[in-house]
Design an enzyme around this catalytic site. Structure first.
Site, mmCIF file in Angstrom:
data_model
loop_
_atom_site.group_PDB
_atom_site.id
_atom_site.type_symbol
_atom_site.label_atom_id
_atom_site.label_comp_id
_atom_site.label_asym_id
_atom_site.label_seq_id
_atom_site.Cartn_x
_atom_site.Cartn_y
_atom_site.Cartn_z
ATOM 1 N N ARG A 97 2.645 5.526 7.973
ATOM 2 C CA ARG A 97 2.177 4.178 7.661
ATOM 3 C C ARG A 97 3.353 3.258 7.315
ATOM 4 O O ARG A 97 3.253 2.054 7.452
ATOM 5 C CB ARG A 97 1.224 4.217 6.449
ATOM 6 N N ARG A 110 13.317 0.943 9.387
ATOM 7 C CA ARG A 110 14.034 0.043 10.290
ATOM 8 C C ARG A 110 15.514 -0.084 9.937
ATOM 9 O O ARG A 110 15.901 0.023 8.784
ATOM 10 C CB ARG A 110 13.402 -1.341 10.391
ATOM 11 N N ARG A 155 -9.315 10.896 -3.419
ATOM 12 C CA ARG A 155 -8.464 10.565 -4.551
ATOM 13 C C ARG A 155 -9.051 9.338 -5.217
ATOM 14 O O ARG A 155 -9.546 8.423 -4.548
ATOM 15 C CB ARG A 155 -7.030 10.248 -4.097
ATOM 16 N N ARG A 200 2.447 3.226 -9.602
ATOM 17 C CA ARG A 200 3.055 1.901 -9.431
ATOM 18 C C ARG A 200 2.555 0.942 -10.498
ATOM 19 O O ARG A 200 1.529 1.190 -11.131
ATOM 20 C CB ARG A 200 2.807 1.339 -8.029
ATOM 21 N N GLU A 221 -1.011 1.960 -12.336
ATOM 22 C CA GLU A 221 -1.960 2.681 -11.475
ATOM 23 C C GLU A 221 -1.728 4.181 -11.594
ATOM 24 O O GLU A 221 -0.617 4.656 -11.409
ATOM 25 C CB GLU A 221 -1.722 2.204 -10.036
ATOM 26 N N TYR A 233 -8.945 6.630 6.319
ATOM 27 C CA TYR A 233 -7.959 5.848 5.565
ATOM 28 C C TYR A 233 -7.722 4.526 6.309
ATOM 29 O O TYR A 233 -6.689 4.293 6.899
ATOM 30 C CB TYR A 233 -6.673 6.665 5.461
ATOM 31 N N ASP A 237 -7.190 0.512 6.771
ATOM 32 C CA ASP A 237 -6.707 -0.706 6.133
ATOM 33 C C ASP A 237 -7.778 -1.796 6.286
ATOM 34 O O ASP A 237 -8.684 -1.665 7.115
ATOM 35 C CB ASP A 237 -5.411 -1.180 6.799
HETATM 36 N N1 UDP Z 1 4.910 6.480 -0.066
HETATM 37 C C1 UDP Z 1 6.005 7.050 -0.670
HETATM 38 N N2 UDP Z 1 6.784 6.298 -1.507
HETATM 39 C C2 UDP Z 1 6.505 5.006 -1.768
HETATM 40 C C3 UDP Z 1 5.387 4.409 -1.154
HETATM 41 C C4 UDP Z 1 4.597 5.170 -0.318
HETATM 42 O O1 UDP Z 1 6.277 8.226 -0.468
HETATM 43 O O2 UDP Z 1 7.241 4.389 -2.542
HETATM 44 C C5 UDP Z 1 4.078 7.328 0.803
HETATM 45 C C6 UDP Z 1 2.938 7.994 0.021
HETATM 46 O O3 UDP Z 1 2.715 9.275 0.590
HETATM 47 C C7 UDP Z 1 1.766 7.094 0.310
HETATM 48 C C8 UDP Z 1 2.044 6.702 1.751
HETATM 49 O O4 UDP Z 1 3.464 6.569 1.810
HETATM 50 O O5 UDP Z 1 0.544 7.757 0.163
HETATM 51 C C9 UDP Z 1 1.371 5.447 2.215
HETATM 52 O O6 UDP Z 1 1.742 4.383 1.388
HETATM 53 P P1 UDP Z 1 0.959 3.009 1.371
HETATM 54 O O7 UDP Z 1 1.751 2.050 0.579
HETATM 55 O O8 UDP Z 1 0.587 2.669 2.760
HETATM 56 O O9 UDP Z 1 -0.342 3.422 0.539
HETATM 57 P P2 UDP Z 1 -1.517 2.538 -0.074
HETATM 58 O O10 UDP Z 1 -0.975 1.174 -0.339
HETATM 59 O O11 UDP Z 1 -2.638 2.583 0.933
HETATM 60 O O12 UDP Z 1 -1.862 3.250 -1.343
#
Ligand code: UDP
Length: 371
Positions: free
Chosen positions: A170, A174, A247, A278, A304, A352, A354
């Site tokens: 996801r 880059r 989850r 976070r 969170e 999952y 978006d």
């Molecule tokens: N992820 C990570 N470190 C980060 C942010 C995301 O390893 O700092 C990984 C983690 O496994 C997460 C996945 O990337 O579940 C997808 O992140 P995303 O931000 O897309 O998750 P969401 O915002 O849907 O919770």
């Protein structure tokens, strides 16, 4: 029958479908067990700040039709998500880009970054089999250890070796100096909050809140020809084949009497020891200003915490590993036999999704069913 459709769940899927059904001349009733509409995109105003009550939602899409669709219901600001990762006090830019590589390794050019990634990824031979292998193969072990492993294990409560690799795909990787978290043509936050946007989708539609469908199923089913169900698919069937795993997330919200807590909307805590995943500082989704452009004197933050779902909790994320995917397909077979019920959305399809994908899916579903 009083209604053509009973729509269970006033989140994005249900609201888009309701709006389309009404436009097609159908009589619809929307119900939700919560006291509010908008499902998990619900926002609530505190001290002039739109607080994302069920976690941060940043709208982003490559789908022109979806972007045009949401713009019918809200004006979007120019917010671009650029989260910061905090690993034991060291700060890194996300997603993985030249700023991240520069901070991690001191490399300056894309060629130097690529060479370091190539050196580190060579430990993975063949096709990555799980999230850990996928992560190392994308960005190497250093970044995996500092920015991915701890965060992912807190977020999912599982070892990275037991998680599917698509989850880490996801995130963009880059070789440019670009902190935009999404590869999306269109991105922003609805001005005035998501609740207002969903309210506009539901304009002129009967909505009953605080109504639990599964507890009053027979009585509610009797009101309509067809049902659109956007709740958890296993709950619909009384968990008869066993629980799907989800989850859940818990938020600790705080109103602080200071104008600026962390200087960014999202800071991820990527070490294993910090208990939260976070911290969101909501005002920065709208540049710290109210609708008239005035700077807001206070701030609201949300820590969170991720946890395994148990009955009574809100399910947030489906755990799309092999075991759950198999169980889901058995529930799917049951769902296909329910002739007058459509299952949709993140919980109804155990996917999952978006926000933009939910809307695209709801529009397709409407197209298919409302003709
Ligand atoms: N992820 C990570 N470190 C980060 C942010 C995301 O390893 O700092 C990984 C983690 O496994 C997460 C996945 O990337 O579940 C997808 O992140 P995303 O931000 O897309 O998750 P969401 O915002 O849907 O919770």
């Amino acid at each position: 029958m009083k209604y053509d459709y009973l729509i269970v769940g006033a989140g994005l899927f249900g609201s888009v479908f309701a709006c389309e059904a009404k436009a097609a001349g159908k009589k619809v009733l929307v119900i939700d067990k919560r006291p509010n509409i908008a499902g998990n995109v619900y926002t609530e105003k505190t001290e002039g700040i739109n607080v994302h009550k069920y976690g941060a939602h940043i709208f982003h899409t490559n789908l022109k039709n979806v972007w045009e669709y949401v713009n019918r219901f809200a004006e979007f600001n120019r917010f671009t998500n650029a989260p910061v990762a905090n690993y034991k006090g060291e700060l890194y830019s996300l997603p993985f880009n030249m700023y991240t590589f520069n901070k991690m390794w001191g490399v300056v050019t894309p060629a130097e970054a690529q060479a370091e990634i190539d050196r580190q990824r060579s430990e993975i031979k063949g096709e990555p089999q799980n999230l850990e292998e996928q992560a190392i193969s994308l960005v190497g072990r250093d970044i995996y250890e500092k920015l991915i492993k701890g965060y992912t294990e807190k977020q999912w409560g599982r070892d990275c070796k037991d998680l599917p690799s698509f989850i880490i795909k996801r995130l963009p990787v880059r070789l440019t100096y670009d902190n935009n978290y999404f590869n999306a043509l269109y991105q922003g936050i609805p001005v005035g909050g998501y609740t207002k946007m969903v309210e506009n989708m539901l304009d002129g539609i009967e909505v009953r809140l605080g109504v639990d469908y599964l507890e009053n199923k027979a009585e509610l089913d009797a009101l309509a020809d067809k049902v659109l169900y956007t709740g958890a698919i296993d709950a619909y069937f009384g968990y008869r084949l066993g629980n799907l795993e989800y989850r859940s997330v818990r938020f600790e919200n705080e109103l602080l009497d200071i104008p600026n807590f962390q200087g960014n909307a999202a800071v991820n805590y990527t070490d294993r020891e910090t208990p939260w995943t976070r911290i969101i500082e909501h005002k920065w989704f709208e540049f710290g200003r109210d609708e008239d452009g005035n700077e807001l004197p206070k701030t609201v933050i949300s820590r969170e915490y991720s946890s395994e779902w148990k009955p009574g909790d809100e399910p947030y994320y489906p755990v799309n590993d092999e075991k759950n995917s198999k169980l889901y397909s058995r529930y799917r077979e049951l769902a296909d036999k329910e002739k007058n019920v459509i299952f949709g959305g993140r919980l109804g399809e155990y996917k999952y999704y978006d926000m933009d994908a939910v809307i695209a899916s709801a529009l397709e579903c409407a197209e298919k069913n409302l003709k």
